[in-house]
Design a protein around this motif. Structure first.
Motif, PDB file in Angstrom:
ATOM      1  N   MET A 191       0.807  -1.057  -0.153  1.00 22.68           N
ATOM      2  CA  MET A 191       0.104  -0.133  -0.044  1.00 22.68           C
ATOM      3  C   MET A 191       0.799   1.412  -0.036  1.00 22.68           C
ATOM      4  O   MET A 191       0.427   2.527  -0.247  1.00 22.68           O
ATOM      5  N   GLN A 192       2.090   1.309   0.438  1.00 22.26           N
ATOM      6  CA  GLN A 192       3.002   2.117   0.480  1.00 22.26           C
ATOM      7  C   GLN A 192       3.746   2.390  -0.979  1.00 22.26           C
ATOM      8  O   GLN A 192       4.437   3.633  -1.290  1.00 22.26           O
ATOM      9  N   ALA A 193       3.810   1.238  -1.721  1.00 22.03           N
ATOM     10  CA  ALA A 193       4.547   1.433  -2.807  1.00 22.03           C
ATOM     11  C   ALA A 193       3.845   2.208  -3.856  1.00 22.03           C
ATOM     12  O   ALA A 193       2.591   2.733  -3.826  1.00 22.03           O
ATOM     13  N   TYR A 194       4.726   2.531  -5.094  1.00 17.40           N
ATOM     14  CA  TYR A 194       4.286   3.742  -5.902  1.00 17.40           C
ATOM     15  C   TYR A 194       3.492   3.191  -7.110  1.00 17.40           C
ATOM     16  O   TYR A 194       3.715   1.996  -7.940  1.00 17.40           O
ATOM     17  N   TYR A 195       2.270   3.531  -7.461  1.00 14.08           N
ATOM     18  CA  TYR A 195       1.494   3.118  -8.291  1.00 14.08           C
ATOM     19  C   TYR A 195       0.869   4.430  -9.213  1.00 14.08           C
ATOM     20  O   TYR A 195       0.144   5.358  -8.654  1.00 14.08           O
ATOM     21  N   PRO A 196       1.550   4.483 -10.226  1.00 18.22           N
ATOM     22  CA  PRO A 196       1.100   5.616 -11.344  1.00 18.22           C
ATOM     23  C   PRO A 196      -0.518   5.944 -11.373  1.00 18.22           C
ATOM     24  O   PRO A 196      -0.824   7.227 -11.561  1.00 18.22           O
ATOM     25  N   ASP A 197      -1.178   4.834 -11.529  1.00 19.50           N
ATOM     26  CA  ASP A 197      -2.630   4.917 -11.824  1.00 19.50           C
ATOM     27  C   ASP A 197      -3.243   4.679 -10.468  1.00 19.50           C
ATOM     28  O   ASP A 197      -4.647   4.639 -10.629  1.00 19.50           O
ATOM     29  N   GLY A 198      -2.832   4.737  -9.510  1.00 17.06           N
ATOM     30  CA  GLY A 198      -3.637   4.802  -8.014  1.00 17.06           C
ATOM     31  C   GLY A 198      -3.138   3.354  -7.474  1.00 17.06           C
ATOM     32  O   GLY A 198      -3.156   2.663  -8.226  1.00 17.06           O
ATOM     33  N   SER A 199      -3.300   3.467  -6.170  1.00 13.55           N
ATOM     34  CA  SER A 199      -3.291   2.154  -5.497  1.00 13.55           C
ATOM     35  C   SER A 199      -4.265   1.281  -5.838  1.00 13.55           C
ATOM     36  O   SER A 199      -5.514   1.463  -5.733  1.00 13.55           O
ATOM     37  N   PRO A 200      -3.944  -0.273  -6.084  1.00  7.80           N
ATOM     38  CA  PRO A 200      -5.081  -1.097  -6.383  1.00  7.80           C
ATOM     39  C   PRO A 200      -5.741  -1.713  -5.023  1.00  7.80           C
ATOM     40  O   PRO A 200      -6.655  -2.537  -5.166  1.00  7.80           O
ATOM     41  N   TYR A 201      -5.340  -1.240  -3.828  1.00  6.70           N
ATOM     42  CA  TYR A 201      -5.661  -1.651  -2.655  1.00  6.70           C
ATOM     43  C   TYR A 201      -6.546  -0.644  -2.113  1.00  6.70           C
ATOM     44  O   TYR A 201      -6.058   0.399  -1.552  1.00  6.70           O
ATOM     45  N   ARG A 202      -7.885  -0.875  -1.709  1.00  8.00           N
ATOM     46  CA  ARG A 202      -8.758  -0.125  -1.146  1.00  8.00           C
ATOM     47  C   ARG A 202      -8.321   0.088   0.579  1.00  8.00           C
ATOM     48  O   ARG A 202      -8.626   0.901   0.952  1.00  8.00           O
ATOM     49  N   ASN A 203      -8.237  -0.962   1.025  1.00  7.82           N
ATOM     50  CA  ASN A 203      -7.841  -1.257   2.502  1.00  7.82           C
ATOM     51  C   ASN A 203      -7.225  -2.327   2.772  1.00  7.82           C
ATOM     52  O   ASN A 203      -6.877  -3.096   1.870  1.00  7.82           O
ATOM     53  N   MET A 204      -6.960  -2.526   4.033  1.00  5.24           N
ATOM     54  CA  MET A 204      -6.137  -3.739   4.370  1.00  5.24           C
ATOM     55  C   MET A 204      -6.848  -5.047   4.179  1.00  5.24           C
ATOM     56  O   MET A 204      -6.122  -5.958   3.777  1.00  5.24           O
ATOM     57  N   ARG A 205      -7.989  -5.232   4.400  1.00  7.82           N
ATOM     58  CA  ARG A 205      -8.794  -6.327   4.003  1.00  7.82           C
ATOM     59  C   ARG A 205      -8.599  -6.600   2.496  1.00  7.82           C
ATOM     60  O   ARG A 205      -8.476  -7.955   2.179  1.00  7.82           O
ATOM     61  N   HIS A 206      -8.842  -5.596   1.584  1.00  8.95           N
ATOM     62  CA  HIS A 206      -8.755  -5.870   0.205  1.00  8.95           C
ATOM     63  C   HIS A 206      -7.133  -6.139  -0.237  1.00  8.95           C
ATOM     64  O   HIS A 206      -7.213  -7.272  -1.211  1.00  8.95           O
ATOM     65  N   ALA A 207      -6.332  -5.694   0.531  1.00  8.59           N
ATOM     66  CA  ALA A 207      -5.025  -5.818   0.105  1.00  8.59           C
ATOM     67  C   ALA A 207      -4.698  -7.473   0.262  1.00  8.59           C
ATOM     68  O   ALA A 207      -3.960  -8.175  -0.267  1.00  8.59           O
ATOM     69  N   PHE A 208      -5.240  -7.859   1.484  1.00  5.40           N
ATOM     70  CA  PHE A 208      -5.031  -9.199   1.993  1.00  5.40           C
ATOM     71  C   PHE A 208      -5.558 -10.225   1.035  1.00  5.40           C
ATOM     72  O   PHE A 208      -5.018 -11.181   0.627  1.00  5.40           O
ATOM     73  N   ALA A 209      -6.945 -10.041   0.376  1.00  7.09           N
ATOM     74  CA  ALA A 209      -7.590 -10.871  -0.659  1.00  7.09           C
ATOM     75  C   ALA A 209      -6.820 -10.796  -1.821  1.00  7.09           C
ATOM     76  O   ALA A 209      -6.635 -11.753  -2.516  1.00  7.09           O
TER      77      ALA A 209
END
Length: 337
Positions: A166-184
């Protein structure tokens, strides 16, 4: 000051000390261990919240080679660029994940340190002296290893992996909405990759969640052995030589040096951990392969990318953690570390 006033002052001080001793004696040893865990968790969570912006910048520095069009890697350049392109709130990314990580991992790592010191001392029948560095390193290593193992889901899934991703660089916006979404999402990435190779999707998903576990465990041991042990040893040396007495100034000096030492030793492992946890293209076969590639492509100094911010973050975190931890212990009626 008159003799009467001096006598009253000494009597008041003695009364305070006696009251403190009485409080310590009223707290059972087993209860002290539980209170130390609580104090360790609270102090680490508070320190992590304050130092989160520097953690964000450090992660971006260590992943800089993956950032298209990056011009500078100095920590102030990265921080200004983040604030300008993504807003000031971007510096607080992954905070919720960090809180979960500190609660579980750091609570165990620091909170059980003295428990294992006592156990190792008793098991060795005094052969490992309480003032010896061997006892401190052994206790810190055991606490960190167990903490890393027990807190692996929280550390890697909810905290480290999600925080890094979630801290990494994403030019088009982070693909993770929240912690739960990142987990899945991370689980699905591993499952899909395993399915493409005809392997078990369950095993693939779990493997993705445990990516970088070796580096995380090694870092935990290295960090604890240098941070906690150096703090404990420096405090002991300064008090033994009569240079300083127990109190905030001593805690500040000891934690400042501890922050520097653990920053130097943990930064190389941290670089490897961050690279592995952001390895969506499966460039590395494991920790040792990552070490080899960094050494070949970037040289020895590649392991110290982001050191300035690492020291700023970990140094600040260490100072705040021990200052808060020692104060909480005092409030709980537990003697200083």
């Amino acid at each position: 000051m008159t003799a009467t006033q001096a006598s009253m002052s000494v009597a008041a001080t003695s009364a305070d000390e006696l009251e403190k001793v009485a409080i310590l004696e009223d707290v059972p040893r087993e209860s002290q261990y539980a209170l130390k865990f609580v104090g360790a968790a609270i102090s680490n969570m508070a320190s992590s919240a304050i130092s989160n912006p520097t953690d964000m910048v450090q992660v971006r520095q260590q992943l800089r080679r993956q950032t298209p069009g990056a011009q500078g890697n100095a920590f102030w350049s990265v921080g200004v660029e983040m604030a300008r392109k993504e807003g000031l709130l971007s510096l607080m990314g992954g905070l919720s994940a960090s809180m979960v990580r500190e609660l579980v991992y750091s609570g165990i790592r620091l909170g059980t340190y003295e428990y294992f010191k006592d156990r190792l001392h008793d098991m060795s029948k005094g052969a490992l002296g309480r003032d010896g560095l061997a006892l401190k390193i052994g206790a810190a290593s055991i606490a960190a290893t167990i903490g890393s193992a027990l807190a692996n889901p929280a550390d890697l899934v909810k905290a480290v992996m999600t925080t890094v991703r979630m801290q990494a660089y994403y030019p088009d916006g982070s693909p993770y909405r929240n912690m739960r979404h990142a987990f899945a999402s991370i689980y699905r990435e591993g499952a899909n990759f395993a399915a493409s190779r005809g392997a078990s999707t369950l095993a693939g998903g779990l493997a993705a969640l445990y990516r970088g576990v070796e580096a995380t465990t090694i870092r935990g041991v290295v960090l604890s052995a240098t941070q906690i042990c150096s703090y404990d040893q420096i405090k002991q040396a300064l008090k033994k030589r009569g240079i300083m007495q127990e109190g905030v100034p001593l805690h500040l000096v000891a934690s400042t040096f501890a922050g520097l030492f653990c920053s130097v030793t943990s930064n190389p492992v941290d670089v490897v951990k961050v690279r592995l946890m952001n390895d969506k293209k499966h460039e590395y076969r494991g920790s040792f392969d990552c070490v080899r590639q960094v050494m070949v492509k970037e040289g020895p100094f590649g392991f110290f990318k982001g050191f300035g911010m690492c020291w700023a973050r970990l140094g600040t975190h260490t100072i705040l953690t021990f200052l808060i931890f020692e104060r909480i212990r005092y409030w709980f009626g537990i003697e200083a570390l």
